[in-house]
Design an enzyme around this catalytic site. Structure first.
Site, PDB file in Angstrom:
ATOM      1  N   ASP A  35       0.824  -1.208   0.000  1.00 53.64           N
ATOM      2  CA  ASP A  35       0.000   0.000   0.000  1.00 53.64           C
ATOM      3  C   ASP A  35       0.860   1.260   0.000  1.00 53.64           C
ATOM      4  O   ASP A  35       1.382   1.661   1.040  1.00 53.64           O
ATOM      5  CB  ASP A  35      -0.908  -0.031   1.256  1.00 53.64           C
ATOM      6  CG  ASP A  35      -1.801   1.179   1.365  1.00 53.64           C
ATOM      7  OD1 ASP A  35      -2.380   1.394   2.452  1.00 53.64           O
ATOM      8  OD2 ASP A  35      -1.920   1.938   0.374  1.00 53.64           O
ATOM      9  N   ASP A 219      -1.830   5.570  -5.205  1.00 54.07           N
ATOM     10  CA  ASP A 219      -2.157   4.737  -4.048  1.00 54.07           C
ATOM     11  C   ASP A 219      -2.526   3.311  -4.455  1.00 54.07           C
ATOM     12  O   ASP A 219      -3.662   3.048  -4.855  1.00 54.07           O
ATOM     13  CB  ASP A 219      -3.318   5.381  -3.270  1.00 54.07           C
ATOM     14  CG  ASP A 219      -3.645   4.630  -1.996  1.00 54.07           C
ATOM     15  OD1 ASP A 219      -4.579   5.059  -1.286  1.00 54.07           O
ATOM     16  OD2 ASP A 219      -2.982   3.611  -1.719  1.00 54.07           O
TER      17      ASP A 219
HETATM   18  O1  LIG Z   1      -8.983   3.079   2.678  1.00 52.01           O
HETATM   19  C1  LIG Z   1      -8.339   3.003   1.634  1.00 52.01           C
HETATM   20  N1  LIG Z   1      -8.474   3.938   0.687  1.00 52.01           N
HETATM   21  C2  LIG Z   1      -9.514   4.908   0.795  1.00 52.01           C
HETATM   22  C3  LIG Z   1     -10.701   4.387  -0.043  1.00 52.01           C
HETATM   23  C4  LIG Z   1     -11.847   5.391   0.004  1.00 52.01           C
HETATM   24  C5  LIG Z   1     -11.374   6.764  -0.424  1.00 52.01           C
HETATM   25  C6  LIG Z   1     -10.203   7.249   0.389  1.00 52.01           C
HETATM   26  C7  LIG Z   1      -9.026   6.270   0.344  1.00 52.01           C
HETATM   27  N2  LIG Z   1      -7.462   1.995   1.356  1.00 52.01           N
HETATM   28  C8  LIG Z   1      -7.534   0.810   2.169  1.00 52.01           C
HETATM   29  C9  LIG Z   1      -8.349  -0.237   1.450  1.00 52.01           C
HETATM   30  O2  LIG Z   1      -9.667   0.206   1.221  1.00 52.01           O
HETATM   31  C10 LIG Z   1      -8.325  -1.497   2.275  1.00 52.01           C
HETATM   32  N3  LIG Z   1      -9.138  -2.577   1.674  1.00 52.01           N
HETATM   33  C11 LIG Z   1      -9.165  -3.782   2.522  1.00 52.01           C
HETATM   34  C12 LIG Z   1     -10.178  -4.763   1.962  1.00 52.01           C
HETATM   35  C13 LIG Z   1      -9.844  -5.088   0.515  1.00 52.01           C
HETATM   36  C14 LIG Z   1      -9.712  -3.849  -0.327  1.00 52.01           C
HETATM   37  C15 LIG Z   1      -8.691  -2.879   0.286  1.00 52.01           C
HETATM   38  C16 LIG Z   1      -6.860  -1.869   2.488  1.00 52.01           C
HETATM   39  O3  LIG Z   1      -6.498  -1.537   3.833  1.00 52.01           O
HETATM   40  C17 LIG Z   1      -6.007  -0.213   3.865  1.00 52.01           C
HETATM   41  C18 LIG Z   1      -6.124   0.262   2.459  1.00 52.01           C
HETATM   42  O4  LIG Z   1      -6.040  -0.967   1.761  1.00 52.01           O
END
Ligand SMILES: O=C(NC1CCCCC1)N[C@H]1[C@H](O)[C@@H](N2CCCCC2)[C@@H]2OC[C@H]1O2
Length: 330
Positions: A35, A219
């Site tokens: 990440d 990202d």
């Molecule tokens: O929260 C974000 N990005 C945000 C998304 C909304 C708009 C602002 C940025 N990234 C996370 C992601 O969603 C997570 N997730 C877990 C389950 C499978 C998919 C990935 C994973 O954990 C931390 C990171 O990666």
């Protein structure tokens, strides 16, 4: 030194990608979500309550002869999607694709939120953001890339994500076989710790290119692309039946609708995201309503070039001083 490891989609819509890593002695293999939008390396572990583990691989420090507890250190992180985790910290041997770091801080989870529990294919995260974002207290810890950097042939890592196929994370070298033409490098703002760069504009489908600065973060840990509302509405105006649904939390459209491509600029270079990447997924299995891979960033305070955009390019994260980011076609 160099390293190279696969980035494998965890499901049929490329919601996230995982990469195998080994921790400790004897080596324990986990699949981590790399990440670039965060800087904690945390894992499901023997400290994670069984009720929160649903098939994930765990790291057991007490089974590693080289693990050492980092006394009195804890961590706690909340991501943009509301997911969260927290716990304590060990240092141990850590290897990614043949590249080893002897004393990597490995953050063991004592608590994970439900979205991590339900994502059974992700055993933790490996942050590739700048170490200033690391949440370990009282002493923040370095990322795997920062620990490895001095021994790398070149202080870089590259990201080659693919749609529904295994791509790669390379460390320490730029593989010419992975891209075509030239790499366009642009400056990175390391405040507050993301890989923040400025795109030079966009075009919807075959429309004219609108030159404008779009500052956002690259990202790998975010599935979709989040851009200013004006750009996103201009895109979905070209999609019959598209609507911004409060119910589904973003732009949806009939899966049968024709979608234009989306082109973004990096300097003089242009990158086109295929329509298929933007027809992200049915809102529920079998539904004829689809959720868009391009969404508005208005609620976020930041624009995000997530996997839907990264899949359309070969990206060099250059950790030299000053850092830059390079984009190439592939
Ligand atoms: O929260 C974000 N990005 C945000 C998304 C909304 C708009 C602002 C940025 N990234 C996370 C992601 O969603 C997570 N997730 C877990 C389950 C499978 C998919 C990935 C994973 O954990 C931390 C990171 O990666």
């Amino acid at each position: 030194d160099t390293g190279s490891a696969a980035a494998v989609p965890i499901d049929d819509v490329d919601i996230a990608y995982v990469t195998p890593v080994t921790i400790g002695t004897p080596p324990q293999t986990l699949q981590l979500d790399f990440d670039t939008g965060s800087s904690d390396l945390w894992v499901f572990s023997s400290h994670t309550p069984a009720s929160q583990v649903r098939g994930q691989e765990i790291y057991s420090p007490n089974k590693s002869s080289t693990a050492k507890l980092l006394e009195g250190h804890t961590w706690s992180i909340t991501y943009g999607d509301g997911s969260a985790s927290r716990g304590n910290v060990y240092v141990d041997n850590f290897t990614v694709g043949g590249l080893s770091v002897a004393q990597q801080a490995v953050q063991t989870a004592q608590q994970v939120s439900s979205s991590f529990t339900s994502e059974t294919n992700i055993d933790g995260l490996l942050g590739l953001g700048f170490s200033t974002l690391n949440t370990v207290s009282p002493k923040s810890q370095l990322t795997f890339f920062d620990n490895a950097k001095a021994s790398l042939d070149s202080p870089v890592f590259t990201v080659d994500l693919k749609a529904q196929a295994a791509g790669t994370y390379d460390f320490g070298f730029i593989d010419k076989a992975k891209y075509t033409g030239e790499i366009t490098y642009v400056p990175v703002n390391t405040n507050p710790g993301y890989w923040t760069f400025t795109s030079s504009g966009y075009a919807v489908g075959s429309g004219s290119f609108s030159s404008q600065s779009i500052t956002g973060i690259a990202d790998t840990g975010t599935s979709l692309v989040y851009l200013p509302t004006a750009i996103v509405t201009a895109y979905y105006r070209q999609v019959s039946g598209a609507t911004n649904s409060r119910n589904y939390g973003g732009y949806v459209f009939p899966c049968s609708s024709a979608l234009p491509t989306f082109t973004f600029g990096v300097g003089d270079a242009r990158f086109t995201i295929p329509s298929s990447y933007i027809s992200y997924s049915p809102i529920a299995p079998g539904s004829s309503t689809c959720f868009g891979g391009l969404q508005s960033s208005s609620g976020l305070g930041i624009n995000i070039w997530g996997d839907v955009a990264l899949k359309a390019a070969f990206v060099v994260f250059n950790g030299a001083n000053p850092p830059t980011i390079g984009w190439a076609k592939k």
